[in-house]
Design a protein around this motif. Structure first.
Motif, PDB file in Angstrom:
ATOM      1  N   ARG A  53      -6.464   7.916  -5.906  1.00 24.04           N
ATOM      2  CA  ARG A  53      -5.724   6.665  -5.791  1.00 24.04           C
ATOM      3  C   ARG A  53      -6.668   5.599  -5.279  1.00 24.04           C
ATOM      4  NH1 ARG A  53      -0.166   7.026  -5.509  1.00 24.04           N
ATOM      5  NH2 ARG A  53      -0.338   4.782  -5.805  1.00 24.04           N
ATOM      6  N   ASN A  54      -6.837   4.525  -6.040  1.00 19.62           N
ATOM      7  CA  ASN A  54      -7.787   3.461  -5.691  1.00 19.62           C
ATOM      8  C   ASN A  54      -7.034   2.192  -5.307  1.00 19.62           C
ATOM      9  OD1 ASN A  54     -10.123   4.979  -6.252  1.00 19.62           O
ATOM     10  ND2 ASN A  54      -9.874   4.594  -8.441  1.00 19.62           N
ATOM     11  N   PHE A  55      -7.531   1.545  -4.225  1.00 18.60           N
ATOM     12  CA  PHE A  55      -6.949   0.290  -3.764  1.00 18.60           C
ATOM     13  C   PHE A  55      -8.073  -0.688  -3.444  1.00 18.60           C
ATOM     14  CE2 PHE A  55      -3.896   3.569  -2.788  1.00 18.60           C
ATOM     15  CZ  PHE A  55      -2.673   3.013  -3.126  1.00 18.60           C
ATOM     16  N   ALA A  56      -7.666  -1.955  -3.352  1.00 19.35           N
ATOM     17  CA  ALA A  56      -8.614  -2.999  -2.961  1.00 19.35           C
ATOM     18  C   ALA A  56      -7.925  -3.950  -2.002  1.00 19.35           C
ATOM     19  CB  ALA A  56      -9.114  -3.758  -4.178  1.00 19.35           C
TER      20      ALA A  56
ATOM     21  N   ASN B 133      -8.827   4.739  -0.060  1.00 18.46           N
ATOM     22  CA  ASN B 133      -8.706   5.512  -1.291  1.00 18.46           C
ATOM     23  C   ASN B 133      -8.544   6.984  -0.913  1.00 18.46           C
ATOM     24  OD1 ASN B 133      -9.155   3.157  -2.739  1.00 18.46           O
ATOM     25  ND2 ASN B 133     -11.353   3.525  -2.957  1.00 18.46           N
ATOM     26  N   TYR B 134      -7.713   7.691  -1.634  1.00 18.84           N
ATOM     27  CA  TYR B 134      -7.505   9.096  -1.284  1.00 18.84           C
ATOM     28  C   TYR B 134      -7.082   9.888  -2.513  1.00 18.84           C
ATOM     29  CZ  TYR B 134      -2.542   7.694  -1.113  1.00 18.84           C
ATOM     30  OH  TYR B 134      -1.303   7.196  -1.412  1.00 18.84           O
ATOM     31  N   GLU B 135      -7.260  11.189  -2.412  1.00 17.38           N
ATOM     32  CA  GLU B 135      -6.891  12.073  -3.525  1.00 17.38           C
ATOM     33  C   GLU B 135      -5.379  12.096  -3.658  1.00 17.38           C
ATOM     34  OE1 GLU B 135      -7.003  16.796  -4.496  1.00 17.38           O
ATOM     35  OE2 GLU B 135      -8.860  15.912  -3.739  1.00 17.38           O
ATOM     36  N   GLY B 136      -4.911  11.804  -4.851  1.00 19.90           N
ATOM     37  CA  GLY B 136      -3.480  11.758  -5.094  1.00 19.90           C
ATOM     38  C   GLY B 136      -2.938  13.073  -5.606  1.00 19.90           C
ATOM     39  N   ALA B 137      -1.729  13.020  -6.135  1.00 14.79           N
ATOM     40  CA  ALA B 137      -1.086  14.225  -6.658  1.00 14.79           C
ATOM     41  C   ALA B 137      -1.864  14.772  -7.845  1.00 14.79           C
ATOM     42  CB  ALA B 137       0.344  13.905  -7.059  1.00 14.79           C
ATOM     43  N   LYS B 138      -1.937  16.090  -7.938  1.00 14.09           N
ATOM     44  CA  LYS B 138      -2.630  16.720  -9.058  1.00 14.09           C
ATOM     45  C   LYS B 138      -1.747  16.674 -10.305  1.00 14.09           C
ATOM     46  CE  LYS B 138      -5.075  19.748  -5.868  1.00 14.09           C
ATOM     47  NZ  LYS B 138      -5.313  21.129  -5.405  1.00 14.09           N
ATOM     48  N   ILE B 139      -2.402  16.513 -11.461  1.00 14.30           N
ATOM     49  CA  ILE B 139      -1.655  16.438 -12.715  1.00 14.30           C
ATOM     50  C   ILE B 139      -2.083  17.573 -13.626  1.00 14.30           C
ATOM     51  CG2 ILE B 139      -1.359  13.944 -12.558  1.00 14.30           C
ATOM     52  CD1 ILE B 139      -3.641  13.652 -14.568  1.00 14.30           C
TER      53      ILE B 139
ATOM     54  N   ASN C 219      -1.941  -9.244   8.988  1.00  9.59           N
ATOM     55  CA  ASN C 219      -1.382  -8.653   7.777  1.00  9.59           C
ATOM     56  C   ASN C 219      -2.484  -8.534   6.722  1.00  9.59           C
ATOM     57  OD1 ASN C 219       1.397  -8.437   8.586  1.00  9.59           O
ATOM     58  ND2 ASN C 219       1.497 -10.677   8.455  1.00  9.59           N
ATOM     59  N   ILE C 220      -2.739  -7.298   6.316  1.00  7.01           N
ATOM     60  CA  ILE C 220      -3.761  -7.038   5.294  1.00  7.01           C
ATOM     61  C   ILE C 220      -3.052  -6.622   4.023  1.00  7.01           C
ATOM     62  CG2 ILE C 220      -5.719  -5.604   4.639  1.00  7.01           C
ATOM     63  CD1 ILE C 220      -6.424  -5.369   7.565  1.00  7.01           C
ATOM     64  N   GLY C 221      -3.202  -7.412   2.966  1.00  7.81           N
ATOM     65  CA  GLY C 221      -2.574  -7.100   1.692  1.00  7.81           C
ATOM     66  C   GLY C 221      -3.500  -6.276   0.809  1.00  7.81           C
ATOM     67  N   MET C 222      -2.939  -5.278   0.146  1.00 10.61           N
ATOM     68  CA  MET C 222      -3.706  -4.394  -0.719  1.00 10.61           C
ATOM     69  C   MET C 222      -3.226  -4.541  -2.155  1.00 10.61           C
ATOM     70  SD  MET C 222      -5.652  -2.870   1.590  1.00 10.61           S
ATOM     71  CE  MET C 222      -6.330  -1.438   0.769  1.00 10.61           C
TER      72      MET C 222
ATOM     73  N   TYR D   4       0.850  -1.183   0.000  1.00 11.89           N
ATOM     74  CA  TYR D   4       0.000   0.000   0.000  1.00 11.89           C
ATOM     75  C   TYR D   4       0.887   1.235   0.000  1.00 11.89           C
ATOM     76  CZ  TYR D   4      -3.555   3.365   1.513  1.00 11.89           C
ATOM     77  OH  TYR D   4      -4.410   4.438   1.597  1.00 11.89           O
ATOM     78  N   THR D   5       0.513   2.243  -0.771  1.00 11.37           N
ATOM     79  CA  THR D   5       1.271   3.490  -0.829  1.00 11.37           C
ATOM     80  C   THR D   5       0.619   4.498   0.105  1.00 11.37           C
ATOM     81  OG1 THR D   5       1.856   3.071  -3.143  1.00 11.37           O
ATOM     82  CG2 THR D   5       2.159   5.314  -2.308  1.00 11.37           C
ATOM     83  N   PHE D   6       1.268   4.736   1.255  1.00 13.86           N
ATOM     84  CA  PHE D   6       0.739   5.719   2.190  1.00 13.86           C
ATOM     85  C   PHE D   6       0.972   7.123   1.642  1.00 13.86           C
ATOM     86  CE2 PHE D   6       1.293   2.030   4.855  1.00 13.86           C
ATOM     87  CZ  PHE D   6       0.216   2.090   5.721  1.00 13.86           C
ATOM     88  N   GLY D   7       0.006   8.013   1.897  1.00 14.63           N
ATOM     89  CA  GLY D   7       0.134   9.384   1.443  1.00 14.63           C
ATOM     90  C   GLY D   7       1.040  10.204   2.345  1.00 14.63           C
TER      91      GLY D   7
END
Length: 780
Positions: A700-703, A650-656, A738-741, A603-606
């Protein structure tokens, strides 16, 4: 009649009896008051006499501390003043010089006090060159409480042979004579828990008593704190006693000063510093008090009695020469605290200060600042005994060795005197630590319930070496006969260093929490406690079994740390840190709840806490995460299986930036002025980095793809910031989950509107900096 008379008599005292009793009591109280006043006056006078005697003795020792024949020849009469506890002392010394005349076989007075031995006296009788001595009579006077002048005086003879050469004479003497000095016997300092002596060679050791803040005063529940300790050099251990060779009395205080409150009649002094033999008497400052001195601030909280001296003297004005209070600083700026931050103080501002004072000439004088060259933790006994907080025998030996290693690498075996004042690099210190196993053990076991452990911190302080001390160390190396003794023995007795137990002065964390708690008590509320009030580690409210947790220690590197201040006094002071890992194990979790850890992997933490996953559960659960995300330490209200919901992953990522393709933006921009709307299409728009605030947003979407203990359940609010996944856990007791994303495709925001500013026609091209884009939030 007799019965009636007896009954009246038994009712009380007559008026005459009462008056007699009052008169007798009055005389008694008057006598008691007179006695108390006499005792107070006598006590004050005794203290004044003690200080005066010490002033006289220290002056003679100061004159005796010359290093060369020229230094002896310069000794002459003089006087100075000093103030201690609001009493002003005047000290005068009279020098009388005597030279040997071989023709008469006796010593005769020499009229000139300074310079080389004259050839003959006024009558022509020859003197023998350099065979002379000087008699010094010191008188100290002061005014007592009754306004009467009191004085005390002593005298002694000072030979033309320097103390260093005198020691050589004794070493070469076959008789049993030795230099003359007072014999002071003390108990072996190493018998005091926490004191670690360092061997400097030839049976001589040095050690510092345990520094502990003392409550020197209390006003409206505001405490005056002074940190005191002595540095002892001693030898001749026998039956747990030792003979003191020197004692350096030290007090460190924090103060609040103000330069606008100057006492222009008071004399400022330069620092006392180590001159290679002793802490030299300070010299009067060449600048006037108006440009250098200060006093305690008017509106400051209660302060130590030594703050007047600290505020007055602790200045290094631009252009000052000679020893400095803080020789490592290029400028001596004073600072005030504004919202917890150091800000340069103005001319009339209160500013923070911290001073080390050393007793010299019988009075505490401001010394050059301390510097904590090496700060670390030592393994303690932790055996449940009364002295469980003391270092282990192995840790003590290892520390003694690493101090000698450090001094050896920096001074004793260092070939360049210019490097004596340079701290060892971090890599060099780490190499020494590895050799001496100073960081053992890697971890300390602590039980989840009903357990405690102790931590012990130490600091190695080395004074800044002024040119006189550098020359003395260099000369000691040159004169050292390594065939007879070690270089360490020849050098270390001239190095001003001390190792101090800092356990009571260190700031310890964490001071609360579910895992570990380290005591960091206020001394004002613990003055009667015999055990250390800081550094005791106990389990937290609900520790996680089979986990490693860390306790931390920190202290400021100079006077501020030893003075127990909550802030530094200048921007040059650094914070020194060390830590200890504790392995939590054993014991049962509380009957009313359970604990477990959650690790979120792949998982990519913000960048902030708002971009970390959060957890809810049934039964209720509290999951606290550390900086950076993992691990989450979760506590449930009951044991057993639970349903854990992971949400907001899920969270708002970097603006492009939005970049047009094919030379056409495909965007229509509108501007409304009054009732008219101007729309411009196909403007070929691209958003540069300078306008990134207007750029397209992404989500940013994860499952949740796996769980180490449990079953993945339903997903709600898919592809939104509030997306949540239910996980049915099989256990919630002392487990690690352990929770895998899995990362899913990011979604981009859609354009809600495009507006522009300025005056343009429909066929014009609008500059990027005139365009404002409004995007939807793809995570909503």
């Amino acid at each position: 009649m007799n019965k009636l008379f007896m009954k009246r008599k038994s009712r009380g005292f007559s008026m005459i009896e009462v008056l007699i009793a009052v008169v007798v009591l009055g005389f008694g109280l008057m006598a008691l008051a007179a006695l108390q006043t006499s005792i107070i006056r006598s006590s004050a006078e005794t203290k004044a006499q003690t200080v005066a005697l010490q002033l006289a003795k220290d002056k003679i020792e100061d004159l005796r501390a010359f290093q060369t024949l020229a230094g002896y020849q310069a000794i002459t009469s003089g006087n100075d003043t000093a103030t201690e506890s609001a009493v002003s002392y005047t000290r005068a010394w009279t020098v009388t010089r005597f030279g040997y005349q071989a023709s008469t076989g006796a010593f005769a007075a020499i009229a000139t006090l300074t310079g080389a031995t004259p050839a003959a006296d006024a009558s022509g009788v020859a003197f023998t060159a350099n065979n002379e001595y000087k008699r010094v009579a010191v008188t100290v006077s002061w005014t007592d409480a009754n306004g009467n002048t009191q004085n005390i005086g002593i005298e002694d003879a000072i030979g033309a042979v320097s103390p260093g050469d005198g020691a050589k004479i004794v070493l070469n003497n076959t008789a049993s004579s030795e230099p003359r000095y007072p014999r002071v016997l003390i108990n072996d300092p190493s018998l005091t828990e926490g004191v670690i002596p360092i061997a400097v060679g030839n049976g001589t050791e040095t050690a510092a008593t345990n520094p502990k803040p003392e409550i020197a005063g209390n006003n409206n529940n505001q405490h005056v704190v002074e940190t005191r300790f002595d540095v002892l050099t001693y030898a001749g251990l026998n039956n747990n006693t030792a003979q003191v060779q020197s004692r350096v009395e030290t007090v460190v205080v924090g103060c609040t000063c103000n330069e606008s409150n100057k006492d222009t009649a008071d004399t400022s002094y330069r620092p006392t510093y180590w001159n290679g033999f002793r802490y030299a008497a300070p010299t009067a400052a060449s600048y006037t008090p108006k440009s250098g001195a200060a006093t305690i601030a008017n509106n400051a909280p209660p302060q130590s009695q030594y703050c007047n001296t600290c505020c007055r003297d602790h200045h290094d004005p631009s252009g000052v020469t000679g020893p400095k209070f803080d020789p490592r600083r290029t400028t001596h700026t004073h600072y005030k605290i504004v919202n917890g931050t150091l800000v340069a103080a103005g001319a009339n501002d209160d500013y923070v200060e911290a001073c080390r004072l050393i007793r010299v000439d019988g009075i505490f004088r401001v010394a050059a600042d301390m510097n904590n060259d090496y700060f670390n933790l030592l393994a303690t006994r932790n055996d449940g005994s009364a002295a469980a907080y003391a270092p282990t025998a192995t840790a003590t030996t290892n520390y003694q060795n690493i101090v000698l290693d450090y001094l050896g690498a920096r001074i004793v075996n260092q070939g360049s005197p210019s490097a004596y004042n340079t701290l060892l690099t971090a890599s060099a210190v780490q190499a020494l630590e590895a050799t001496r196993s100073i960081n053992d053990p890697d971890s300390i076991s602590i039980q989840r319930t009903n357990d405690f452990k102790w931590l012990h911190s130490r600091g190695l302080f080395i004074d800044y070496l002024e040119p006189e001390a550098l020359d003395k160390i260099t000369n000691a190396k040159s004169a050292c006969n390594t065939a007879v003794t070690t270089l360490q023995s020849c050098v270390l007795k001239y190095v001003p260093f001390t190792s101090i137990n800092l356990s009571e002065l260190t700031n310890w964390t964490p001071t609360s929490g579910t895992q570990l708690v380290v005591t960091n008590a206020d001394f004002a509320n613990s003055v009667g406690q015999t055990d250390p009030v800081r550094g005791k580690v106990v389990p937290g409210s609900n520790p996680t079994n089979n986990s490693n947790q860390t306790a931390y220690s920190s202290i400021f590197s100079s006077n501020s740390g030893v003075a127990l201040l909550s802030y530094t006094i200048d921007t040059d002071e650094t914070t020194l840190n060390d830590s200890q890992v504790f392995a939590i194990g054993g014991g049962s979790p509380p009957a009313t709840g359970g604990t477990y850890q959650v690790n979120v992997t792949n998982y990519t933490f913000g960048a902030s806490a708002s971009t970390y996953p959060s957890f809810t559960a049934n039964p209720s659960v509290v999951c606290n995460y550390s900086a950076g995300g993992n691990p989450y330490n979760c506590t449930t209200s009951t044991l057993g299986a639970t349903t854990l919901n992971i949400t907001s992953y899920n969270y708002e990522g970097a603006k492009i930036a939005y970049t047009a393709t094919g030379g056409s933006s495909g965007i229509s921009c509108s501007k409304t002025t009054g009732n008219n709307t101007t729309t411009i299409t196909n403007i070929g728009l691209s958003i540069p980095a300078s306008s990134i605030a207007n750029a397209r947003r992404t989500c940013r979407n994860f499952a949740v793809s796996s769980v180490s203990s449990g079953t993945i359940g339903a997903v709600t609010n898919s592809a939104k910031g509030s997306e949540s996944t239910a996980i049915s856990l099989t256990t919630a007791d002392a487990a690690v989950i352990n929770i895998g994303m899995t990362a899913e495709a990011s979604t981009n925001a859609s354009l809600l509107s495009c507006t522009y500013s300025g005056n343009y026609n429909s066929n014009d091209t609008i500059p990027d900096n005139k365009v404002t884009l409004t995007w939807s939030n793809p995570c909503q």
